[in-house]
Enzyme design. Structure first.
Site, mmCIF file in Angstrom:
data_model
loop_
_atom_site.group_PDB
_atom_site.id
_atom_site.type_symbol
_atom_site.label_atom_id
_atom_site.label_comp_id
_atom_site.label_asym_id
_atom_site.label_seq_id
_atom_site.Cartn_x
_atom_site.Cartn_y
_atom_site.Cartn_z
ATOM 1 N N ASN A 27 45.806 30.609 45.160
ATOM 2 C CA ASN A 27 45.859 31.844 46.163
ATOM 3 C C ASN A 27 43.539 31.890 46.689
ATOM 4 O O ASN A 27 42.962 31.998 46.061
ATOM 5 C CB ASN A 27 45.449 32.674 45.679
ATOM 6 C CG ASN A 27 45.364 34.418 46.172
ATOM 7 O OD1 ASN A 27 45.221 33.486 47.363
ATOM 8 N ND2 ASN A 27 45.516 35.422 46.190
ATOM 9 N N TRP A 28 43.918 30.600 48.109
ATOM 10 C CA TRP A 28 42.276 30.926 48.532
ATOM 11 C C TRP A 28 42.128 31.966 48.998
ATOM 12 O O TRP A 28 40.505 32.227 49.251
ATOM 13 C CB TRP A 28 42.067 29.865 49.766
ATOM 14 C CG TRP A 28 42.573 28.661 49.446
ATOM 15 C CD1 TRP A 28 42.897 27.963 48.151
ATOM 16 C CD2 TRP A 28 42.562 27.754 50.532
ATOM 17 N NE1 TRP A 28 43.428 26.992 48.695
ATOM 18 C CE2 TRP A 28 42.866 26.088 49.657
ATOM 19 C CE3 TRP A 28 42.220 26.882 51.728
ATOM 20 C CZ2 TRP A 28 43.230 24.819 49.959
ATOM 21 C CZ3 TRP A 28 42.077 25.768 51.736
ATOM 22 C CH2 TRP A 28 42.968 24.463 51.030
ATOM 23 N N LYS A 29 42.868 33.392 49.367
ATOM 24 C CA LYS A 29 41.952 34.418 49.679
ATOM 25 C C LYS A 29 41.322 34.784 50.730
ATOM 26 O O LYS A 29 41.920 33.305 51.734
ATOM 27 C CB LYS A 29 41.735 35.239 48.510
ATOM 28 C CG LYS A 29 41.189 34.828 47.026
ATOM 29 C CD LYS A 29 40.754 35.481 45.926
ATOM 30 C CE LYS A 29 41.667 35.740 44.363
ATOM 31 N NZ LYS A 29 40.767 36.536 43.721
ATOM 32 N N HIS A 113 49.496 41.478 45.705
ATOM 33 C CA HIS A 113 47.957 41.095 44.914
ATOM 34 C C HIS A 113 47.252 42.870 44.864
ATOM 35 O O HIS A 113 47.391 43.046 45.893
ATOM 36 C CB HIS A 113 47.412 40.108 45.382
ATOM 37 C CG HIS A 113 46.387 39.490 44.899
ATOM 38 N ND1 HIS A 113 45.052 40.385 44.693
ATOM 39 C CD2 HIS A 113 46.854 37.891 44.418
ATOM 40 C CE1 HIS A 113 44.519 39.029 44.055
ATOM 41 N NE2 HIS A 113 45.621 38.247 43.369
ATOM 42 N N GLU A 115 44.583 43.305 44.701
ATOM 43 C CA GLU A 115 43.484 43.476 45.730
ATOM 44 C C GLU A 115 43.455 43.686 46.790
ATOM 45 O O GLU A 115 43.329 45.018 47.916
ATOM 46 C CB GLU A 115 42.338 41.604 46.784
ATOM 47 C CG GLU A 115 41.893 41.394 44.856
ATOM 48 C CD GLU A 115 41.586 39.750 45.168
ATOM 49 O OE1 GLU A 115 41.281 39.517 46.348
ATOM 50 O OE2 GLU A 115 41.395 39.307 44.336
ATOM 51 N N GLU A 183 49.492 39.628 36.901
ATOM 52 C CA GLU A 183 47.945 39.249 36.749
ATOM 53 C C GLU A 183 47.330 40.753 36.268
ATOM 54 O O GLU A 183 46.998 42.018 37.617
ATOM 55 C CB GLU A 183 47.735 39.184 38.596
ATOM 56 C CG GLU A 183 48.515 38.143 39.071
ATOM 57 C CD GLU A 183 47.066 36.976 39.807
ATOM 58 O OE1 GLU A 183 46.524 36.410 39.961
ATOM 59 O OE2 GLU A 183 47.441 37.830 41.160
ATOM 60 N N GLY A 189 38.817 36.866 38.568
ATOM 61 C CA GLY A 189 38.194 36.894 39.410
ATOM 62 C C GLY A 189 36.614 37.201 37.978
ATOM 63 O O GLY A 189 35.828 37.409 38.256
ATOM 64 N N SER A 228 41.931 34.400 35.684
ATOM 65 C CA SER A 228 40.854 34.076 35.097
ATOM 66 C C SER A 228 41.649 32.712 34.533
ATOM 67 O O SER A 228 40.949 32.151 33.291
ATOM 68 C CB SER A 228 39.308 34.573 34.575
ATOM 69 O OG SER A 228 39.275 35.901 34.814
ATOM 70 N N GLY A 249 42.951 31.813 41.517
ATOM 71 C CA GLY A 249 42.836 32.251 42.481
ATOM 72 C C GLY A 249 40.964 30.996 42.735
ATOM 73 O O GLY A 249 41.183 30.192 43.398
HETATM 74 C C1 PEP Z 1 44.184 35.872 41.771
HETATM 75 O O1 PEP Z 1 43.384 36.038 43.085
HETATM 76 O O2 PEP Z 1 45.229 35.970 41.866
HETATM 77 C C2 PEP Z 1 43.789 35.302 40.465
HETATM 78 C C3 PEP Z 1 43.835 35.122 39.676
HETATM 79 O O3 PEP Z 1 41.687 35.024 40.862
HETATM 80 P P1 PEP Z 1 41.049 34.401 39.705
HETATM 81 O O4 PEP Z 1 41.962 32.930 39.594
HETATM 82 O O5 PEP Z 1 39.967 34.064 40.630
HETATM 83 O O6 PEP Z 1 40.889 35.091 38.162
#
Ligand code: PEP
Length: 275
Positions: A27-29, A113, A115, A183, A189, A228, A249
């Site tokens: 997921n590049w966000k 998600h 966010e 998640e 993050g 993470s 992410g």
């Molecule tokens: C995500 O945004 O879905 C995610 C898992 O981010 P990260 O791997 O940076 O925790």
């Protein structure tokens, strides 16, 4: 004939997610401009030899969907949108319909998600509607669920997951169109993640919910862990029962790290190959 006998580990055989090919999603966000297409190419070149053993998805920003799909196609990298509208068309400024994503070359939509739930006040009901739109447009819906830190502290993780699944996952669709991503919100993050046992419990719980609705089909729905994940902890997490892949992410922005995780997943899957 060779086939995958198991998910990624022997535990899956006991708990019922046999035959699921590992799925590694990045997921590049809100990261990536046209120069970042080189990352898709690099991931493609590095994962091409293992493309039979692992499914790789990249969720780039919407501006790159069409070009990323073109770059990823020869390498069998699937492309997904990071969201889609709950409407089909009309006066919804700034929104993208599922049909538009599909038209741009996407085959997946990432929905719910945390966010987006937080910043855009998305509810489980919105997410369910988006999932229906996505599947109607021939996309597979990757639906995110997960508890907050307060909910975890209150011991409510499994209750929260049940509630999110009940309201956000449409029951009228084919199980083959669904992917669930567990998640934990507090793990995204932050560099923190649940204990292995906690991930196993959450995934077993989600698997049970999927089986309760879809029976045998529910055993085949990929359940990803996200939060993470990096190239150091990916293998450990992938070995846990009912973990069929990862949603990544930050570490997905580095093509070398992301590809290394894909290779780990392929290696674990191949170790379980049987005739
Ligand atoms: C995500 O945004 O879905 C995610 C898992 O981010 P990260 O791997 O940076 O925790």
């Amino acid at each position: 004939m060779l086939r995958f006998a198991l998910g990624l580990n022997a535990g899956d055989q006991q708990q019922g997610s046999a035959g699921i090919r590992p799925l590694i999603a990045g997921n590049w966000k809100m990261n990536g401009i046209s120069a970042s297409l080189a990352n898709v190419r690099e991931i493609g070149m590095k994962t091409e030899p293992i493309a039979d053993a692992v499914d790789v998805i990249v969720f780039p920003p919407a501006t790159l969907l069409e070009s990323a799909a073109a770059v990823g196609l020869p390498y069998r990298i699937a492309i997904g949108g990071q969201d889609c509208s709950s409407e089909t068309d009309g006066a919804f400024t700034g929104e993208l319909s599922a049909e538009m994503l599909s038209d741009a070359g996407a085959t997946f939509a990432l929905l719910g998600h945390s966010e987006r739930r937080r910043r855009h006040c998305e509810t489980d009901e919105n997410i369910r509607q988006k999932a229906i739109r996505a599947i109607d447009a021939n996309l597979k819906a990757v639906i995110c669920v997960g508890e907050s830190l307060d909910e975890k502290a209150a011991g409510d993780t499994l209750t929260v997951l049940s509630k999110q699944i009940l309201h956000a996952v449409p029951r009228t669709v084919n199980s083959s169109d669904l992917v669930i991503a567990y998640e934990p919100v507090w793990a995204i993050g932050t560099g923190r993640r649940p204990e292995d046992q906690e991930i196993s419990e959450a995934h077993a719980h989600i698997r049970g919910q999927m089986e309760a609705v879809w029976g045998e089909g529910g055993r085949q729905i990929p359940i990803l862990y996200g939060g993470s994940v990096d190239s150091k902890n990916a293998k450990t997490i992938l070995r846990l029962p009912n973990v069929n892949g990862l949603l990544i992410g930050a570490a997905s922005l580095d093509a070398a790290h992301f590809s290394a995780i894909c290779s780990d997943a392929a290696g674990l899957a191949s170790a379980n190959l049987s005739i």
